[in-house]
Design an enzyme around this catalytic site. Sequence first.
Site, PDB file in Angstrom:
ATOM      1  N   ASP A   8       0.854  -1.182   0.000  1.00  0.00           N
ATOM      2  CA  ASP A   8       0.000   0.000   0.000  1.00  0.00           C
ATOM      3  C   ASP A   8       0.892   1.234   0.000  1.00  0.00           C
ATOM      4  O   ASP A   8       1.735   1.399   0.888  1.00  0.00           O
ATOM      5  CB  ASP A   8      -0.910   0.021   1.229  1.00  0.00           C
ATOM      6  CG  ASP A   8      -2.008  -1.030   1.148  1.00  0.00           C
ATOM      7  OD1 ASP A   8      -2.057  -1.781   0.154  1.00  0.00           O
ATOM      8  OD2 ASP A   8      -2.809  -1.116   2.100  1.00  0.00           O
ATOM      9  N   ASP A 127     -15.371  -3.054  -1.631  1.00  0.00           N
ATOM     10  CA  ASP A 127     -14.899  -2.710  -0.290  1.00  0.00           C
ATOM     11  C   ASP A 127     -16.106  -2.412   0.570  1.00  0.00           C
ATOM     12  O   ASP A 127     -16.812  -1.427   0.342  1.00  0.00           O
ATOM     13  CB  ASP A 127     -13.977  -1.491  -0.353  1.00  0.00           C
ATOM     14  CG  ASP A 127     -12.854  -1.672  -1.371  1.00  0.00           C
ATOM     15  OD1 ASP A 127     -12.312  -2.789  -1.444  1.00  0.00           O
ATOM     16  OD2 ASP A 127     -12.538  -0.706  -2.084  1.00  0.00           O
TER      17      ASP A 127
END
Length: 243
Positions: A8, A127
């Site tokens: 990330d 998500d």
Amino acid sequence: MDLYPAIDLRGGRCVRLHQGDYGQETVYGDDPVAQAVAFADAGAGWIHVVDLDAARTGTPENRATVAAIAAAVTVPVQTGGGVRSVEAAEALFGAGVERVVIGTAALKDPDLVRTLAADHRVAVGLDARSGEVATDGWLEGSGRTVLEVARSFAEVGVDAFVVTDIARDGTLEGPDVEGLAAVLGAVDTEIIASGGVGTLADLATLAEVRAGGRSLHGAIVGRAIYQGAFDVADAVRVAAAGS
């Protein structure tokens, strides 16, 4: 089941967020490219990269780093975060990315997914917070459920769905097995699990998930690897054992 170790990116560094909260960030390294090479050398079949800055703003602030990662490894790279136009996706494919994950734009511009899926490998990022798909870097609710969105893209040539339980992401508290099984049973598209993996036992559990005679295609793991709960080589072995 394939292991997808996660990188990330925020400000060019490797970080992890707790439950998607940009205010709860842990920095794990300043060299994402070296981290990707280490993951590939340990046997990972994919590298999963997220541009967290772009996910929030839509501006591809870490695109050069994503390109450098793709150039440095021989395994395929899957990347997402702020991909909200054909041009943004094409730039990533041109940089060597194998599969692009589209989250917010899939909800706001479904035709973008259909257009890209006709010629490229595209995943839709689902998500979810309490079953509702979130957008804009997980900051906004969409009013639509994971199953509803998954079914709406099931017949348009999408390569995979990346299903993340935001409440479990970065917590190491275990994956949402029940929710993942529900999505797996609802569509024929490959499912990649994300969020909550904290132990090798969690990975083994995911590898054994079955619905409609199918298993999960992959599992994305981040914090557990960075904090040393297990190494990539062992994770690859455990993930593959349930296939």
